[in-house]
Motif scaffolding. Structure first.
Motif, short mmCIF file in Angstrom:
data_model
loop_
_atom_site.label_atom_id
_atom_site.label_comp_id
_atom_site.label_asym_id
_atom_site.label_seq_id
_atom_site.Cartn_x
_atom_site.Cartn_y
_atom_site.Cartn_z
N TRP A 22 9.48 141.02 1.07
CA TRP A 22 8.41 140.75 2.04
C TRP A 22 7.08 141.31 1.53
CZ3 TRP A 22 5.22 144.09 4.67
CH2 TRP A 22 4.45 143.52 5.71
N LEU A 25 5.51 139.11 -0.99
CA LEU A 25 4.96 137.85 -0.49
C LEU A 25 3.80 138.05 0.48
CD1 LEU A 25 8.31 135.99 0.16
CD2 LEU A 25 6.65 135.48 -1.63
N HIS A 26 3.92 139.06 1.36
CA HIS A 26 2.98 139.17 2.48
C HIS A 26 2.25 140.49 2.56
CE1 HIS A 26 4.83 135.58 4.09
NE2 HIS A 26 6.00 136.14 3.95
N GLY A 27 2.75 141.46 1.84
CA GLY A 27 2.34 142.83 2.15
C GLY A 27 1.03 143.26 1.55
N ARG A 28 0.37 142.39 0.82
CA ARG A 28 -0.86 142.82 0.17
C ARG A 28 -1.87 143.28 1.19
NH1 ARG A 28 -0.90 138.06 -3.60
NH2 ARG A 28 1.30 138.41 -3.30
N LEU A 126 12.69 140.35 9.12
CA LEU A 126 11.38 139.83 8.75
C LEU A 126 10.67 139.20 9.94
CD1 LEU A 126 12.27 138.42 5.23
CD2 LEU A 126 11.40 140.66 5.86
N GLY A 130 6.72 141.47 12.07
CA GLY A 130 5.39 141.08 12.48
C GLY A 130 5.00 141.61 13.84
#
Lengths: 197, 129
Positions: A22, A25-28, A126, A130
């Motif tokens: 995760w 893919l998304h955590g930046r 996941l 959010g």
């Protein structure tokens, strides 16, 4: 910062791999730190350590926006005491992640109080990642016990009504109204007093 | 749980010396972390608790367990104290061993989980969290 913790006794790669993926893919933009336990696997997208000291554990919990953890009692209680939303994935004995199924029981009891979020598998993990910070927004932890418990203790110990509860109403989310009412405490307080207070 | 006892003098007994800083300037004693698996420590701990009880003469003794709390409540009754047991919130599936055995000796015997309450005790009256 998202703080992931799995305890010190066994690895829990089912949880940590999912978060690592995760994060890739998304955590930046948001820091993720994982205490990953005694595992051979190495995360690629988050900062990590197999073990951390108790002090660092408390510090990272305090600094985190959200905790993601195995359903260990220490992790849950620390998060609740520090007022942090926590998403928990119980270890399963059936998957070799733990010696018994206590974590399932722990998770379901705290979830029933509405104090933690629970994910049973990676997909649910996941999905809930959010929204977990919405979880305890309505239920900020006080650093004192529930008003009901404070009143019971104060009355029984022969102290006055604590000022912390003098104005509190009983409508706390996790008080269980559907349990039969306990007999009046006044009776027992009298018995206690006869015992020699 | 401290607000329940505001206005009273409080003395602390624990197995963790590092907690002293959180309760300054109240009187604070440490005892050995004895248990069924560390019996030498258990005996020393019981002796020290007896000494503390004789010195402090508390009116009320309250504990969340385990072994030190058990001894404090049982011996505390010899000194006429009111005894309160609040089983730890960590005991979510069942009471601790000490929490089960303390029943007859706790004037107020509580669990923090409603599903562990029983008609004969312990009672549920809320939780610390």
């Amino acid at each position: 910062m998202i703080f992931v913790t799995v305890g010190t006794q066994l690895p829990f790669d089912r949880l940590t791999r999912a978060i690592d993926e995760w994060a890739g893919l998304h955590g930046r933009g948001e820091e993720v730190f994982a205490q990953v336990g005694p595992t051979e696997w190495r995360p690629k997208h988050m900062r990590w350590s197999p073990f951390i000291t108790a002090e660092e554990f408390a510090r990272r919990t305090r600094e985190a926006r959200v905790i993601v953890a195995h359903a260990g009692m220490g992790s849950i209680i620390t998060a609740l005491e520090l007022g942090k939303p926590i998403l928990v994935m119980p270890r399963r004995a059936s998957l070799g992640e733990h010696r018994n199924e206590h974590q399932m029981a722990t998770a379901s009891h705290f979830q029933a109080l509405g104090r933690i979020a629970v994910a049973l598998d990676e997909q649910e993990l996941l999905e809930k990642l959010g929204s977990v910070s919405d979880l305890s927004a309505a239920d900020r932890i006080a650093h004192t016990a529930s008003p009901r418990l404070l009143r019971a203790l104060a009355r029984f110990a022969g102290c006055g009504i604590p000022s912390a509860v003098a104005d509190a109403n009983d409508a706390r989310a996790f008080e269980h109204r559907d349990f039969p009412a306990a007999p009046a405490l006044e009776e027992e307080a009298t018995i206690g007093a006869q015992g020699g207070v | 749980m401290l607000p329940a006892f505001e206005g009273s003098r409080i003395v602390y007994v624990t197995t963790l010396p590092s907690y002293r800083q959180f309760v300054q300037p109240a009187r604070f004693y440490t005892v050995c972390d004895g248990s069924l698996w560390n019996k030498v420590c258990l005996v020393r701990m019981a002796a020290k608790i007896l000494w503390i009880l004789a010195l402090e003469r508390p009116d009320v003794i309250i504990s969340t367990g385990a072994a030190p709390g058990y001894f404090a409540l049982r011996m505390g009754r010899w000194f006429g104290a009111t005894t309160i047991w609040v089983d730890s919130i960590a005991n979510v599936e069942k009471l601790s061993l000490s929490g089960r055995k303390i029943g007859p000796y706790a004037d107020l015997w509580l669990t923090q989980w409603p599903h562990l309450a029983r008609p004969e005790g312990p009672r549920f009256e809320g939780a610390v969290l």
